[in-house]
Design an enzyme around this catalytic site. Sequence first.
Site, PDB file in Angstrom:
ATOM      1  N   CYS A  42      -8.292 -49.615 -31.119  1.00  0.00           N
ATOM      2  CA  CYS A  42      -7.564 -48.625 -31.902  1.00  0.00           C
ATOM      3  C   CYS A  42      -8.520 -47.628 -32.536  1.00  0.00           C
ATOM      4  CB  CYS A  42      -6.735 -49.323 -32.989  1.00  0.00           C
ATOM      5  SG  CYS A  42      -5.878 -48.179 -34.093  1.00  0.00           S
ATOM      6  N   CYS A  76      -7.550 -46.545 -36.095  1.00  0.00           N
ATOM      7  CA  CYS A  76      -7.840 -47.573 -37.103  1.00  0.00           C
ATOM      8  C   CYS A  76      -9.326 -47.619 -37.452  1.00  0.00           C
ATOM      9  CB  CYS A  76      -7.423 -48.953 -36.591  1.00  0.00           C
ATOM     10  SG  CYS A  76      -5.733 -49.103 -36.026  1.00  0.00           S
ATOM     11  N   ASP A  77     -10.175 -47.538 -36.438  1.00  0.00           N
ATOM     12  CA  ASP A  77     -11.590 -47.870 -36.619  1.00  0.00           C
ATOM     13  C   ASP A  77     -12.560 -46.724 -36.389  1.00  0.00           C
ATOM     14  OD1 ASP A  77     -10.809 -50.523 -37.120  1.00  0.00           O
ATOM     15  OD2 ASP A  77     -10.804 -50.986 -34.986  1.00  0.00           O
TER      16      ASP A  77
END
Length: 317
Positions: free
Chosen positions: A133, A136-137
Amino acid sequence: MAKQYDVVIIGAGPGGMTAALYASRANLSVAMIDRGIYGGQMNNTAAIENYPGFKSIMGPDLAQNMYDSSINFGAEYVYGTVSAVEDHGDYKLVKTDEDEIQAKVVIIATGSEYKKLGIPGEHEYGGKGVSYCAVCDGAFFKNKEVVVVGGGDSAIEEASYLAGIVDHVTVIHRRDQLRAQKVIQDRAFANDKIDFVWNSNVTEVLGDDNKVTGVKVVNNQTNEESVLETSGVFIYVGLLPMTDAFKDLNITDEDGWIQTNDQMETSIPGIYAIGDVRQKDLRQIATAVGEGGIAGQQAFKYVESLADTSKASVSEH
C-alpha cells in the site's frame, strides 16, 4: 437467540455500501458486517480519477461519502469477522467471531486482497520496507529509492504516486511490456523519476534486522542475477478472493472467485455476490457500485417472494 435481519451484507466496500443503501431504502432491515473500517481498498487509494461525478477525489473521502449514504435509511454497521455462512433454505445463518446472525438474504461483498510473491524476506520484512500500500506507507520513504513489483494498473498507479514522494522508483516486471491502461502507462513513462526493469523476477528481499536494503532480481530470459539496492519494496502482482468463509457453500470456482449471473445471484437462492469477490474481468469502484445496486434490488424482490409464498401457504390452510 440469533439476531435477525432481512439482509446481511458481508463487506463494507463500495459494493457492500451501495447494496446497504438500496436494500434499506426498500424498507428492509439491513446489517453490514466488516472486519475493518468501511470503504475497503478505497482507504488505501490517494486520488480516484475514474469515478463519475468527481474529477478527482481522495479515496478516504469517497469512502466516507458512501458510508454516510449507506446508513441514511437505517442500515446498521457491525464490526466483526465472518467465519461461515450456512444455508437453511428460507433463512441463512451468518457466524461471526462474536455471535450468530440470521437473515433471509446474504450479500457477499468481501472483496480481494493483494497476492504475495512468496519469496524469502517478504514476510520477514513486512512493515520494515515491504508494503502492499503506497498510500499507507509511501511517506516513510521520502527522499529514498524504492522498488515496485508488477505491471498492472495498481502497480503503475502506485509507482506514479510514489514518484511524488521518493527520490526514485524502479518498476520490476516479469514481462517486456506493461498490462496497465495506456493513460496510466503514459504518465509513468513520462516521469523521469521512474524507470523499468523488464523480463525480470524478484526472487528475494534483502535486509538487516530492521529494514530492507535491496532485492535479488533474476532476468527470466538470460537467467542473469543481480542485486538492486532499495529502501522499500511495494508489491502489486495480483489479487486473491477473500472467500474462505464460504468454501462449504460450493459457490466458488477453482481459484476461489464466486460465480454469479448478471443479477448477482449465486447458485443458492437468497445468496448474492458483488464486487471484487466475483469472477469477472473489471474490478473497479464503478462496477462494484453498479453490482451493489442490482443486489440490493434483487434482495428486496427475494424477500417479497418469501412473503408471498408464506401468504399462499397460510391461505391454503
